[in-house]
Design a protein around this motif. Sequence first.
Motif, mmCIF file in Angstrom:
data_model
loop_
_atom_site.group_PDB
_atom_site.id
_atom_site.type_symbol
_atom_site.label_atom_id
_atom_site.label_comp_id
_atom_site.label_asym_id
_atom_site.label_seq_id
_atom_site.Cartn_x
_atom_site.Cartn_y
_atom_site.Cartn_z
ATOM 1 N N CYS A 37 0.917 -1.219 0.056
ATOM 2 C CA CYS A 37 -0.173 0.034 0.084
ATOM 3 C C CYS A 37 0.802 1.277 -0.154
ATOM 4 O O CYS A 37 1.630 1.546 1.084
ATOM 5 C CB CYS A 37 -0.966 -0.210 1.301
ATOM 6 N N CYS A 73 -0.363 4.207 -0.547
ATOM 7 C CA CYS A 73 -0.692 5.451 0.364
ATOM 8 C C CYS A 73 -0.671 5.340 1.655
ATOM 9 O O CYS A 73 -0.149 6.710 2.277
ATOM 10 C CB CYS A 73 -2.248 5.472 0.105
ATOM 11 N N GLY A 113 -6.540 4.450 1.623
ATOM 12 C CA GLY A 113 -6.353 5.609 0.777
ATOM 13 C C GLY A 113 -7.016 5.405 -0.560
ATOM 14 O O GLY A 113 -8.350 5.433 -0.485
ATOM 15 N N CYS A 114 -6.228 5.538 -1.537
ATOM 16 C CA CYS A 114 -6.962 5.334 -2.774
ATOM 17 C C CYS A 114 -7.759 4.077 -3.222
ATOM 18 O O CYS A 114 -8.661 3.934 -3.953
ATOM 19 C CB CYS A 114 -5.758 5.663 -4.116
ATOM 20 N N CYS A 167 -4.799 -0.802 -4.023
ATOM 21 C CA CYS A 167 -3.788 -2.175 -3.421
ATOM 22 C C CYS A 167 -5.203 -3.135 -2.862
ATOM 23 O O CYS A 167 -4.503 -4.202 -2.420
ATOM 24 C CB CYS A 167 -3.147 -1.712 -2.202
#
Length: 72
Positions: free
Chosen positions: A4, A6, A37-38, A41
């Motif tokens: 990850c 982020c 986060g985004c 992942c």
Amino acid sequence: MLVCHCKRVSSRIIRECVQAGARDAASVSRACGAGTGCGGCRPLVHELVERELSSAGHLDGIPRAPEGADLS
Ligand code: FES
């Protein structure tokens, strides 16, 4: 391996979360932040959790009897 980007979470941290008792990707995310986060992942986090559960003798979070165990 960084999983990850982020939240800067590695595959080692994800394995440690499972070893500490997390039994699904959501639990791992709550524990270490991976996937929060985004979200890019999340498939990999899920795959790593399933792989770690499987190698630890768990599938779908349910402990399995050792191979050859007498279940009668
Ligand atoms: S890379 Fe994991 S949430 Fe963005």
